[in-house]
Design a protein around this motif. Sequence first.
Motif, PDB file in Angstrom:
ATOM      1  N   MET A   1       0.802  -1.153  -0.062  1.00 27.61           N
ATOM      2  CA  MET A   1       0.028  -0.072  -0.038  1.00 27.61           C
ATOM      3  C   MET A   1       0.904   1.267  -0.028  1.00 27.61           C
ATOM      4  O   MET A   1       1.697   1.386   0.815  1.00 27.61           O
ATOM      5  N   ASP A   2       0.601   2.087  -0.874  1.00 30.68           N
ATOM      6  CA  ASP A   2       1.465   3.526  -1.067  1.00 30.68           C
ATOM      7  C   ASP A   2       0.933   4.517   0.011  1.00 30.68           C
ATOM      8  O   ASP A   2      -0.229   4.954  -0.012  1.00 30.68           O
ATOM      9  N   LEU A   3       1.736   4.705   1.144  1.00 26.83           N
ATOM     10  CA  LEU A   3       1.493   5.672   1.894  1.00 26.83           C
ATOM     11  C   LEU A   3       1.945   7.058   1.764  1.00 26.83           C
ATOM     12  O   LEU A   3       1.730   7.822   2.764  1.00 26.83           O
ATOM     13  N   SER A   4       2.496   7.355   0.764  1.00 26.99           N
ATOM     14  CA  SER A   4       3.019   8.622   0.432  1.00 26.99           C
ATOM     15  C   SER A   4       1.982   9.863   0.532  1.00 26.99           C
ATOM     16  O   SER A   4       2.397  11.029   0.745  1.00 26.99           O
ATOM     17  N   GLY A   5       1.021   9.338   0.530  1.00 25.55           N
ATOM     18  CA  GLY A   5      -0.169  10.551   0.456  1.00 25.55           C
ATOM     19  C   GLY A   5      -0.822  10.811   1.605  1.00 25.55           C
ATOM     20  O   GLY A   5      -1.627  11.572   1.788  1.00 25.55           O
ATOM     21  N   ALA A   6      -0.528   9.798   2.610  1.00 24.38           N
ATOM     22  CA  ALA A   6      -1.199  10.072   4.036  1.00 24.38           C
ATOM     23  C   ALA A   6      -0.832  11.168   4.860  1.00 24.38           C
ATOM     24  O   ALA A   6       0.467  11.648   4.713  1.00 24.38           O
ATOM     25  N   ARG A   7      -1.529  11.791   5.369  1.00 26.28           N
ATOM     26  CA  ARG A   7      -1.463  12.958   6.111  1.00 26.28           C
ATOM     27  C   ARG A   7      -1.313  12.399   7.628  1.00 26.28           C
ATOM     28  O   ARG A   7      -2.632  12.092   8.185  1.00 26.28           O
TER      29      ARG A   7
ATOM     30  N   TYR B   1      -7.388   2.939   9.135  1.00 24.70           N
ATOM     31  CA  TYR B   1      -6.811   3.902  10.254  1.00 24.70           C
ATOM     32  C   TYR B   1      -5.501   3.520  10.605  1.00 24.70           C
ATOM     33  O   TYR B   1      -5.472   2.268  10.941  1.00 24.70           O
ATOM     34  N   LEU B   2      -4.350   4.210  10.180  1.00 24.67           N
ATOM     35  CA  LEU B   2      -2.943   3.787  10.023  1.00 24.67           C
ATOM     36  C   LEU B   2      -2.344   4.262  11.371  1.00 24.67           C
ATOM     37  O   LEU B   2      -2.557   5.373  11.784  1.00 24.67           O
ATOM     38  N   VAL B   3      -1.596   3.630  12.149  1.00 21.81           N
ATOM     39  CA  VAL B   3      -0.771   3.941  13.227  1.00 21.81           C
ATOM     40  C   VAL B   3       0.871   3.472  13.170  1.00 21.81           C
ATOM     41  O   VAL B   3       1.237   2.425  12.481  1.00 21.81           O
ATOM     42  N   ARG B   4       1.620   4.645  13.273  1.00 22.00           N
ATOM     43  CA  ARG B   4       3.275   4.368  13.139  1.00 22.00           C
ATOM     44  C   ARG B   4       3.793   5.089  14.372  1.00 22.00           C
ATOM     45  O   ARG B   4       3.452   5.789  14.941  1.00 22.00           O
ATOM     46  N   ASP B   5       4.939   4.450  14.440  1.00 24.06           N
ATOM     47  CA  ASP B   5       5.915   5.275  15.300  1.00 24.06           C
ATOM     48  C   ASP B   5       6.497   6.362  14.898  1.00 24.06           C
ATOM     49  O   ASP B   5       7.269   6.436  13.822  1.00 24.06           O
ATOM     50  N   SER B   6       6.306   7.582  15.711  1.00 24.18           N
ATOM     51  CA  SER B   6       6.875   8.790  14.916  1.00 24.18           C
ATOM     52  C   SER B   6       8.407   8.694  14.875  1.00 24.18           C
ATOM     53  O   SER B   6       8.933   9.640  13.812  1.00 24.18           O
ATOM     54  N   LYS B   7       9.020   7.940  15.559  1.00 23.58           N
ATOM     55  CA  LYS B   7      10.681   8.069  15.359  1.00 23.58           C
ATOM     56  C   LYS B   7      11.056   7.386  14.146  1.00 23.58           C
ATOM     57  O   LYS B   7      12.043   7.358  13.818  1.00 23.58           O
ATOM     58  N   ASP B   8      10.162   6.585  13.690  1.00 21.68           N
ATOM     59  CA  ASP B   8      10.408   5.620  12.537  1.00 21.68           C
ATOM     60  C   ASP B   8       9.475   5.952  11.385  1.00 21.68           C
ATOM     61  O   ASP B   8       8.593   4.809  11.113  1.00 21.68           O
ATOM     62  N   PRO B   9       9.239   7.127  10.657  1.00 22.51           N
ATOM     63  CA  PRO B   9       8.275   7.229   9.968  1.00 22.51           C
ATOM     64  C   PRO B   9       8.248   6.412   8.619  1.00 22.51           C
ATOM     65  O   PRO B   9       7.342   6.262   7.878  1.00 22.51           O
ATOM     66  N   ASP B  10       9.419   5.857   8.514  1.00 22.93           N
ATOM     67  CA  ASP B  10       9.591   4.723   7.108  1.00 22.93           C
ATOM     68  C   ASP B  10       9.365   3.424   7.625  1.00 22.93           C
ATOM     69  O   ASP B  10       9.341   2.409   6.825  1.00 22.93           O
ATOM     70  N   GLY B  11       9.145   3.262   8.771  1.00 24.61           N
ATOM     71  CA  GLY B  11       8.844   1.841   9.517  1.00 24.61           C
ATOM     72  C   GLY B  11       7.531   1.420   9.018  1.00 24.61           C
ATOM     73  O   GLY B  11       6.743   2.123   8.466  1.00 24.61           O
ATOM     74  N   PRO B  12       7.086   0.165   9.835  1.00 23.37           N
ATOM     75  CA  PRO B  12       5.727  -0.235   9.598  1.00 23.37           C
ATOM     76  C   PRO B  12       4.867   0.466  10.136  1.00 23.37           C
ATOM     77  O   PRO B  12       4.883   1.222  10.994  1.00 23.37           O
TER      78      PRO B  12
END
Length: 75
Positions: free
Chosen positions: A1-7, A42-53
């Motif tokens: 899934m391409d998340l490049s446009g996610a805000r 609804y996506l959740v990620r670690d702010s310290k690892d924006p390119d991570g899962p």
Amino acid sequence: MDLSGARWRKSGRSTGGDCVEVAVVPGDPALARHKADADQLYLVRDSKDPDGPALAFTRSEWVAFVGGVKDGEFD
């Protein structure tokens, strides 16, 4: 899934580097075959690892998770 446009957003109460970020994106059609209400994720990620899962939740899963947080289930 391409998340490049996610805000991505994080809580206004977030003051340090140990934060999570949340984004709402259109659902993945492949996922929609396996889960109900997957038209929006609804996506959740670690702010310290924006390119991570990123973890993905359907609306009903997200509502249940937020309800659990408010009820103190994860304290």
